[in-house]
Design an enzyme around this catalytic site. Structure first.
Site, PDB file in Angstrom:
ATOM      1  N   HIS A  43       0.861  -1.185   0.000  1.00  0.00           N
ATOM      2  CA  HIS A  43       0.000   0.000   0.000  1.00  0.00           C
ATOM      3  C   HIS A  43       0.897   1.235   0.000  1.00  0.00           C
ATOM      4  CE1 HIS A  43      -3.945   1.954   1.598  1.00  0.00           C
ATOM      5  NE2 HIS A  43      -3.217   2.839   0.956  1.00  0.00           N
ATOM      6  N   GLU A  70      -2.618  -1.674  -3.151  1.00  0.00           N
ATOM      7  CA  GLU A  70      -3.708  -0.878  -2.585  1.00  0.00           C
ATOM      8  C   GLU A  70      -3.346   0.602  -2.627  1.00  0.00           C
ATOM      9  OE1 GLU A  70      -5.303  -3.938   0.894  1.00  0.00           O
ATOM     10  OE2 GLU A  70      -4.152  -2.157   1.456  1.00  0.00           O
ATOM     11  N   HIS A 190      -8.044  -5.432   7.507  1.00  0.00           N
ATOM     12  CA  HIS A 190      -7.807  -4.361   8.474  1.00  0.00           C
ATOM     13  C   HIS A 190      -8.101  -4.865   9.893  1.00  0.00           C
ATOM     14  CE1 HIS A 190      -6.672  -0.088   8.817  1.00  0.00           C
ATOM     15  NE2 HIS A 190      -7.191  -0.237  10.016  1.00  0.00           N
ATOM     16  N   ASP A 191      -7.028  -5.004  10.652  1.00  0.00           N
ATOM     17  CA  ASP A 191      -7.068  -5.434  12.055  1.00  0.00           C
ATOM     18  C   ASP A 191      -7.526  -6.875  12.247  1.00  0.00           C
ATOM     19  OD1 ASP A 191      -6.045  -3.034  12.799  1.00  0.00           O
ATOM     20  OD2 ASP A 191      -7.879  -2.232  13.676  1.00  0.00           O
ATOM     21  N   GLY A 213      -1.495  -7.411   7.558  1.00  0.00           N
ATOM     22  CA  GLY A 213      -0.135  -6.913   7.666  1.00  0.00           C
ATOM     23  C   GLY A 213       0.298  -6.617   9.081  1.00  0.00           C
TER      24      GLY A 213
END
Length: 237
Positions: A43, A70, A190-191, A213
């Site tokens: 990203h 991204e 995400h999370d 990530g």
């Protein structure tokens, strides 16, 4: 099986902290694939504070699974994607100074813009995905943009799951069901972490891919990256 794409931004952050090339992003990404990950996600942001634009070119040469780029589709990002031609591009409505992604697209208000960008990427045979909140209206709007997939933004789920509110997953379940009815592929990210990934996967049907990530790299500090990737793959199978 839901595929695991590892976001290597945090590896780049660590590299950049000393201004050198340790850890080497390309070597680490190749090892991550060797350990079983089915994709590499990057990203890049305009200030290149972690992933540098050159990293995209370097990774395209060596990634043998799937490269997912991204970012916010500003001109610089669009040009990068069209030159690198990754297997997938994920469009995220980041502010320039955003620390991390914090919202999905308003697919209704941004319909014309997204249609234009997505048409160009698909003309170049690049699979498209757009970041959306688990809101049915936004999923319906995503369909109108011509995108191939959506990526469900999962921060709210992760936050509520930590509080013991497992019912927070329901909006993601409904969003995924609708997306599949509309012939949209579903990604998520995400999370998500080792703590919540199995529950999410079991409750949300037909998720094709998760991009992880920050949590994965943090968990690897304790467990080692090969062990962590193996653990994710087991939970996603």
């Amino acid at each position: 099986m839901t595929k695991l794409s590892v976001n290597v931004n945090k590896i780049a952050t660590l590299r950049n902290a000393r201004g050198g090339d340790v850890p080497n992003l390309v070597a680490m990404s190749k090892d991550i694939e060797k350990f079983g990950a089915q994709g590499i996600t990057i990203h890049p942001r305009p200030d290149e504070r972690h992933i540098r634009y050159q990293d995209a070119y370097d990774l395209k040469k060596v990634v043998t699974t799937e490269l997912n780029i991204e970012g916010n589709p500003i001109k610089k990002f669009i040009d990068l994607v069209l030159e690198v031609k990754p297997e997938q591009v994920t469009l995220v409505p980041d502010a320039v100074d955003a620390i991390t992604s914090n919202a999905g697209w308003d697919t209704v208000a941004n319909k014309a813009f997204l249609q234009e960008v997505i048409t160009e990427f698909k003309r170049n045979n690049i699979r498209t995905s757009i970041f959306v909140d688990p809101v049915l209206k936004m999923v319906e709007g995503a369909k109108e943009t011509g995108t191939d997939r959506i990526e469900l933004y999962t921060e709210e789920f992760a936050t509520e799951y930590d509080k013991g509110n497992t019912a927070a997953v329901k909006s993601y379940t409904y969003a995924s069901v609708l997306a599949n009815e509309l012939n949209l592929g579903v990604n998520a990210g995400h999370d998500l972490s080792l703590k919540n990934i199995k529950f999410f996967k079991d409750e949300v049907p037909n998720v094709l891919e998760v991009s992880i990530g920050h949590a994965l790299i943090a968990e690897s500090l304790y467990m080692g990256i090969e062990t962590v990737i193996t653990s994710y793959l087991q939970k996603l199978s």
